[in-house]
Write a protein that holds these residues in place. Structure first.
Motif, short mmCIF file in Angstrom:
data_model
loop_
_atom_site.label_atom_id
_atom_site.label_comp_id
_atom_site.label_asym_id
_atom_site.label_seq_id
_atom_site.Cartn_x
_atom_site.Cartn_y
_atom_site.Cartn_z
N GLU A 136 0.83 -1.21 0.00
CA GLU A 136 0.00 0.00 0.00
C GLU A 136 0.86 1.26 0.00
O GLU A 136 0.59 2.23 -0.72
N LEU A 137 1.92 1.24 0.80
CA LEU A 137 2.78 2.42 0.92
C LEU A 137 3.64 2.60 -0.32
O LEU A 137 3.90 3.74 -0.74
N VAL A 138 4.10 1.53 -0.93
CA VAL A 138 4.84 1.66 -2.19
C VAL A 138 3.97 2.33 -3.25
O VAL A 138 4.44 3.18 -4.02
N ALA A 139 2.69 1.99 -3.27
CA ALA A 139 1.77 2.61 -4.23
C ALA A 139 1.62 4.10 -3.99
O ALA A 139 1.26 4.85 -4.91
N ALA A 140 1.88 4.56 -2.76
CA ALA A 140 1.82 5.98 -2.42
C ALA A 140 3.09 6.73 -2.83
O ALA A 140 3.18 7.93 -2.62
N ARG A 141 4.07 6.03 -3.36
CA ARG A 141 5.27 6.61 -3.95
C ARG A 141 6.15 7.36 -2.94
O ARG A 141 6.24 8.60 -2.97
N PRO A 142 6.85 6.62 -2.10
CA PRO A 142 7.83 7.27 -1.24
C PRO A 142 8.95 7.89 -2.06
O PRO A 142 9.17 7.53 -3.23
N ALA A 143 9.68 8.82 -1.46
CA ALA A 143 10.85 9.37 -2.14
C ALA A 143 11.94 8.32 -2.27
O ALA A 143 12.65 8.24 -3.27
N ILE A 144 12.09 7.49 -1.21
CA ILE A 144 13.12 6.45 -1.17
C ILE A 144 12.53 5.19 -0.54
O ILE A 144 11.80 5.28 0.45
N ILE A 145 12.84 4.05 -1.11
CA ILE A 145 12.61 2.76 -0.46
C ILE A 145 13.98 2.22 -0.09
O ILE A 145 14.85 2.07 -0.94
N ARG A 146 14.19 1.95 1.21
CA ARG A 146 15.47 1.42 1.65
C ARG A 146 15.25 0.07 2.35
O ARG A 146 14.47 -0.04 3.29
N GLY A 147 15.93 -0.95 1.88
CA GLY A 147 15.81 -2.25 2.51
C GLY A 147 16.97 -3.13 2.14
O GLY A 147 17.83 -2.75 1.34
N ASN A 148 17.02 -4.32 2.76
CA ASN A 148 18.02 -5.28 2.31
C ASN A 148 17.52 -5.93 1.02
O ASN A 148 16.41 -5.68 0.56
N ALA A 149 18.34 -6.76 0.42
CA ALA A 149 18.02 -7.30 -0.90
C ALA A 149 16.75 -8.14 -0.89
O ALA A 149 15.94 -8.07 -1.81
N SER A 150 16.55 -8.95 0.17
CA SER A 150 15.36 -9.79 0.23
C SER A 150 14.10 -8.96 0.37
O SER A 150 13.06 -9.27 -0.23
N GLU A 151 14.16 -7.88 1.15
CA GLU A 151 13.00 -7.00 1.32
C GLU A 151 12.67 -6.28 0.02
O GLU A 151 11.50 -6.16 -0.36
N VAL A 152 13.69 -5.81 -0.67
CA VAL A 152 13.46 -5.11 -1.94
C VAL A 152 12.88 -6.07 -2.97
O VAL A 152 11.98 -5.70 -3.75
N ALA A 153 13.33 -7.30 -2.97
CA ALA A 153 12.78 -8.29 -3.91
C ALA A 153 11.28 -8.47 -3.69
O ALA A 153 10.51 -8.58 -4.65
N VAL A 154 10.85 -8.48 -2.44
CA VAL A 154 9.42 -8.64 -2.14
C VAL A 154 8.62 -7.45 -2.62
O VAL A 154 7.61 -7.60 -3.32
N SER B 127 22.12 -9.22 -6.83
CA SER B 127 21.19 -10.24 -7.32
C SER B 127 19.80 -9.67 -7.58
O SER B 127 19.00 -10.29 -8.28
N VAL B 128 19.50 -8.50 -7.01
CA VAL B 128 18.18 -7.89 -7.21
C VAL B 128 18.27 -6.56 -7.95
O VAL B 128 17.31 -5.80 -7.97
N HIS B 129 19.43 -6.29 -8.59
CA HIS B 129 19.57 -4.96 -9.19
C HIS B 129 18.56 -4.73 -10.30
O HIS B 129 18.03 -3.64 -10.45
N ALA B 130 18.25 -5.75 -11.11
CA ALA B 130 17.27 -5.58 -12.18
C ALA B 130 15.90 -5.28 -11.61
O ALA B 130 15.16 -4.42 -12.11
N ALA B 131 15.53 -6.00 -10.54
CA ALA B 131 14.24 -5.75 -9.88
C ALA B 131 14.20 -4.36 -9.26
O ALA B 131 13.16 -3.69 -9.30
N ALA B 132 15.31 -3.92 -8.69
CA ALA B 132 15.36 -2.59 -8.08
C ALA B 132 15.21 -1.50 -9.13
O ALA B 132 14.48 -0.51 -8.93
N VAL B 133 15.89 -1.65 -10.26
CA VAL B 133 15.76 -0.67 -11.35
C VAL B 133 14.33 -0.63 -11.86
O VAL B 133 13.75 0.45 -12.08
N ASP B 134 13.74 -1.80 -12.05
CA ASP B 134 12.35 -1.85 -12.53
C ASP B 134 11.39 -1.21 -11.54
O ASP B 134 10.49 -0.46 -11.92
#
Length: 272
Positions: free
Chosen positions: A111-129, A148-155
């Motif tokens: 829900e919060l990601v859909a609200a568009r934070p300025a920054i999402i900060r997490g470890n690789a497993s959290e960012v993958a989710v 290992s999650v750089h493509a997912a992070a860029v997307d």
């Protein structure tokens, strides 16, 4: 609504601006790390406040220079506070702690990601989710690495217009068009409660003086530099925690020459 600060600055200039501005940094964070996070912000030169009561959090977010929403202990009050905050400011960082296997925080993070934070900060497993793949780590611990999650992070950054900062041995930060890697640090920081959470708060503090990509890079450089300085005078996690706060306070802008930052266009990642 408070918007992001458009100024682009390197880590040295960003720290100097932060020390001059003393940004009011509002943290809705987990109960385990509140004190350490506040002390880290004070040591750095920011002004922390922990306002996580529904009916007040949104009001305070409207005057704060930067805000952290950390999902480590997302009780009902903090969930309500988070929803107030995202309606009041764009200067906020989402730290999706332990998402994946735990359903309440995972749904709230989406829900919060859909609200568009300025920054999402997490470890690789959290960012993958939060990027739409992966099942999470072992509680707050990652089972993946940033590359290992750089493509997912860029997307994720491209889809949401958000800067994504993936913490690890080498931090990876992207706005969807650029990718920066920040090297250094020390493993002792992972053995102190609040090491990662305080990094999210530091990014929120820098949001008060620079735009999100610069804020995330500056915070990463600051924490890695301070971790190295603290480790050099520590005998273990206890002394490291104290030394880390001292190192944040002793850090000068001139220490941050940017040499530990490696930057590329995201389109060049495929050729790496």
């Amino acid at each position: 609504m408070r918007d992001v600060v458009p100024t682009v600055r390197g880590p040295e200039a960003a720290l100097r601006a932060l020390r001059d501005a003393v940004p009011l940094t509002h943290c809705v964070t987990n109960a385990v790390v509140t004190g350490f996070t506040a002390n880290a912000l004070l040591a750095l030169g920011a002004s922390p406040a922990m306002v996580d009561i529904a009916g007040e959090a949104g009001i305070f977010a409207g005057i704060a220079d930067g805000v952290l929403i950390n999902l480590g202990t997302p009780n009902p009050q903090q969930q309500a506070s988070a929803r107030e905050i995202v309606a009041a400011t764009r200067r906020w960082v989402l730290d999706p702690v332990a998402v994946g296997m735990l359903p309440i925080r995972t749904a709230l993070a989406a829900e919060l990601v859909a609200a568009r934070p300025a920054i999402i900060r997490g470890n690789a497993s959290e960012v993958a989710v939060v990027a739409g793949g992966g099942s999470g780590g072992r509680g707050v611990d990652s089972v993946d690495d940033p590359d290992s999650v750089h493509a997912a992070a860029v997307d994720l950054a491209r889809r949401t217009g958000t800067v994504v900062a993936v913490s690890g041995e080498v931090d990876l930060i992207t706005d969807g068009e650029r990718v920066a890697r920040v090297r250094g640090g020390d493993p002792l920081l992972t053995r102190v409660t609040g090491g990662g959470c305080s990094l999210g708060a530091t990014m929120a503090a820098f949001l008060g003086v620079v735009e999100p990509f610069s804020a995330a890079i500056a915070a990463s450089v600051v924490h890695k530099h301070a971790a190295e300085a603290a480790a050099s005078v520590s005998s273990g996690p206890g002394s490291f925690a104290v030394a880390f706060l001292d190192a944040l306070a002793a850090l000068s802008p001139e220490d941050l020459d940017g040499s530990r930052v490696e930057a590329h266009l995201a389109s060049a990642e495929a050729t790496r």
